[in-house]
Design a protein around this motif. Structure first.
Motif, PDB file in Angstrom:
ATOM      1  N   GLY A 105      60.077  93.076 -51.154  1.00 44.88           N
ATOM      2  CA  GLY A 105      59.693  94.068 -50.163  1.00 44.88           C
ATOM      3  C   GLY A 105      58.885  93.462 -49.040  1.00 44.88           C
ATOM      4  O   GLY A 105      59.044  93.836 -47.870  1.00 44.88           O
ATOM      5  N   SER A 106      58.021  92.503 -49.379  1.00 44.03           N
ATOM      6  CA  SER A 106      57.207  91.852 -48.346  1.00 44.03           C
ATOM      7  C   SER A 106      58.084  91.113 -47.340  1.00 44.03           C
ATOM      8  O   SER A 106      57.786  91.091 -46.141  1.00 44.03           O
ATOM      9  CB  SER A 106      56.207  90.884 -48.987  1.00 44.03           C
ATOM     10  N   THR A 107      59.184  90.532 -47.815  1.00 43.22           N
ATOM     11  CA  THR A 107      60.100  89.837 -46.917  1.00 43.22           C
ATOM     12  C   THR A 107      60.756  90.813 -45.954  1.00 43.22           C
ATOM     13  O   THR A 107      60.871  90.542 -44.753  1.00 43.22           O
ATOM     14  CB  THR A 107      61.178  89.090 -47.728  1.00 43.22           C
ATOM     15  N   LEU A 108      61.179  91.963 -46.462  1.00 46.64           N
ATOM     16  CA  LEU A 108      61.787  92.983 -45.606  1.00 46.64           C
ATOM     17  C   LEU A 108      60.811  93.428 -44.524  1.00 46.64           C
ATOM     18  O   LEU A 108      61.193  93.612 -43.355  1.00 46.64           O
ATOM     19  CB  LEU A 108      62.207  94.188 -46.453  1.00 46.64           C
ATOM     20  N   TYR A 127      65.000  97.734 -41.651  1.00 50.15           N
ATOM     21  CA  TYR A 127      64.366  96.937 -42.711  1.00 50.15           C
ATOM     22  C   TYR A 127      63.092  97.601 -43.235  1.00 50.15           C
ATOM     23  O   TYR A 127      62.803  97.557 -44.434  1.00 50.15           O
ATOM     24  CB  TYR A 127      64.084  95.521 -42.212  1.00 50.15           C
ATOM     25  N   PHE A 128      62.326  98.242 -42.354  1.00 51.50           N
ATOM     26  CA  PHE A 128      61.162  98.990 -42.825  1.00 51.50           C
ATOM     27  C   PHE A 128      61.601 100.116 -43.765  1.00 51.50           C
ATOM     28  O   PHE A 128      60.965 100.366 -44.787  1.00 51.50           O
ATOM     29  CB  PHE A 128      60.388  99.587 -41.636  1.00 51.50           C
ATOM     30  N   ASN A 133      61.890 102.345 -49.332  1.00 53.13           N
ATOM     31  CA  ASN A 133      62.699 102.964 -50.378  1.00 53.13           C
ATOM     32  C   ASN A 133      62.760 102.157 -51.670  1.00 53.13           C
ATOM     33  O   ASN A 133      63.488 102.534 -52.591  1.00 53.13           O
ATOM     34  CB  ASN A 133      64.120 103.214 -49.866  1.00 53.13           C
ATOM     35  N   LEU A 134      62.003 101.065 -51.743  1.00 55.20           N
ATOM     36  CA  LEU A 134      61.962 100.287 -52.983  1.00 55.20           C
ATOM     37  C   LEU A 134      61.094 100.952 -54.040  1.00 55.20           C
ATOM     38  O   LEU A 134      61.036 100.504 -55.173  1.00 55.20           O
ATOM     39  CB  LEU A 134      61.463  98.869 -52.700  1.00 55.20           C
ATOM     40  N   TRP A 139      54.319  98.278 -50.957  1.00 55.87           N
ATOM     41  CA  TRP A 139      55.322  97.996 -49.940  1.00 55.87           C
ATOM     42  C   TRP A 139      55.677  99.256 -49.151  1.00 55.87           C
ATOM     43  O   TRP A 139      55.940  99.193 -47.953  1.00 55.87           O
ATOM     44  CB  TRP A 139      56.566  97.396 -50.582  1.00 55.87           C
ATOM     45  N   LYS A 140      55.701 100.400 -49.820  1.00 54.78           N
ATOM     46  CA  LYS A 140      56.003 101.656 -49.132  1.00 54.78           C
ATOM     47  C   LYS A 140      54.978 101.932 -48.035  1.00 54.78           C
ATOM     48  O   LYS A 140      55.337 102.254 -46.892  1.00 54.78           O
ATOM     49  CB  LYS A 140      56.016 102.807 -50.142  1.00 54.78           C
TER      50      LYS A 140
END
Length: 203
Positions: A105-108, A127-128, A133-134, A139-140
């Motif tokens: 998620g951090s990469t996205l 990408y955000f 949505n993970l 990350w959200k």
């Protein structure tokens, strides 16, 4: 002063690790993580201390030599090139990251920030959205916040207001962070961003 003390302790820790490790017990992954942490520490202070640029690059390059496929190391290299304005090199590292089987998620989120910086606004928002949505809370929240600021900087008032409203409902203290950003925009004479944040914060 506090940062310099922490940095000194971190350097000592890396030095001691190197002194106590023999060739037989040398762990490349551990060495890569140590160099990565040191490189990111220099990168974080580079705007205030331009002389740290070469030190950041040297340590991140060593981390890559030790663990060339580690996603955190690749992200560190991408962030370095992004921060110094070498966007072609940064995209090369991001492309490798996005081609991996498991994308964090951090990469996205960081890739979204990069795309927003280079003007690929809609791709950045995509990408955000993926990161949000993970269903991982950290990350959200980060994805929503970055989406809000990306929209703000593009003058997309409706989306910015929607994202900030959602962000503040999930983490009320983010309102204080937004107020600090408003002060930063004021110091940079970014009039439109200040205007939009004024509107958002008074809702």
């Amino acid at each position: 002063m506090r940062y310099e003390k922490c940095l000194f302790l971190l350097i000592c820790a890396v030095f001691l690790y190197g002194c106590t490790s023999s060739e037989e017990s040398f762990n490349k992954n551990r060495a890569a993580q140590a160099r990565l942490k040191l490189g990111l520490a220099y990168l974080n202070q580079m705007s205030a201390n331009p002389q740290y640029r070469s030190l950041a690059y040297q340590n991140l390059s060593l981390a890559q030599q030790y663990s060339s496929h580690d996603p955190e190391v690749l992200l560190g290299m991408a962030l370095f090139h992004q921060q110094v304005g070498e966007y072609t090199q940064a995209k090369t590292f991001y492309d490798v990251l996005m081609g991996q089987n498991k994308i964090l998620g951090s990469t996205l989120i960081y890739y979204g920030r990069f795309l927003c910086d280079i003007g690929q606004y809609q791709d950045a928002q995509d990408y955000f959205h993926q990161a949000a949505n993970l269903h991982q809370y950290q990350w959200k929240i980060e994805a929503i916040e970055q989406s809000a600021y990306c929209a703000l900087n593009q003058g997309e008032q409706v989306l910015a207001m929607q994202q900030f409203s959602l962000l503040f409902s999930l983490v009320p203290t983010k309102r204080y962070s937004a107020d600090k950003m408003r002060q930063y925009y004021q110091s940079q004479n970014q009039v439109e961003q200040v205007r939009l944040l004024n509107t958002i914060l008074t809702e």
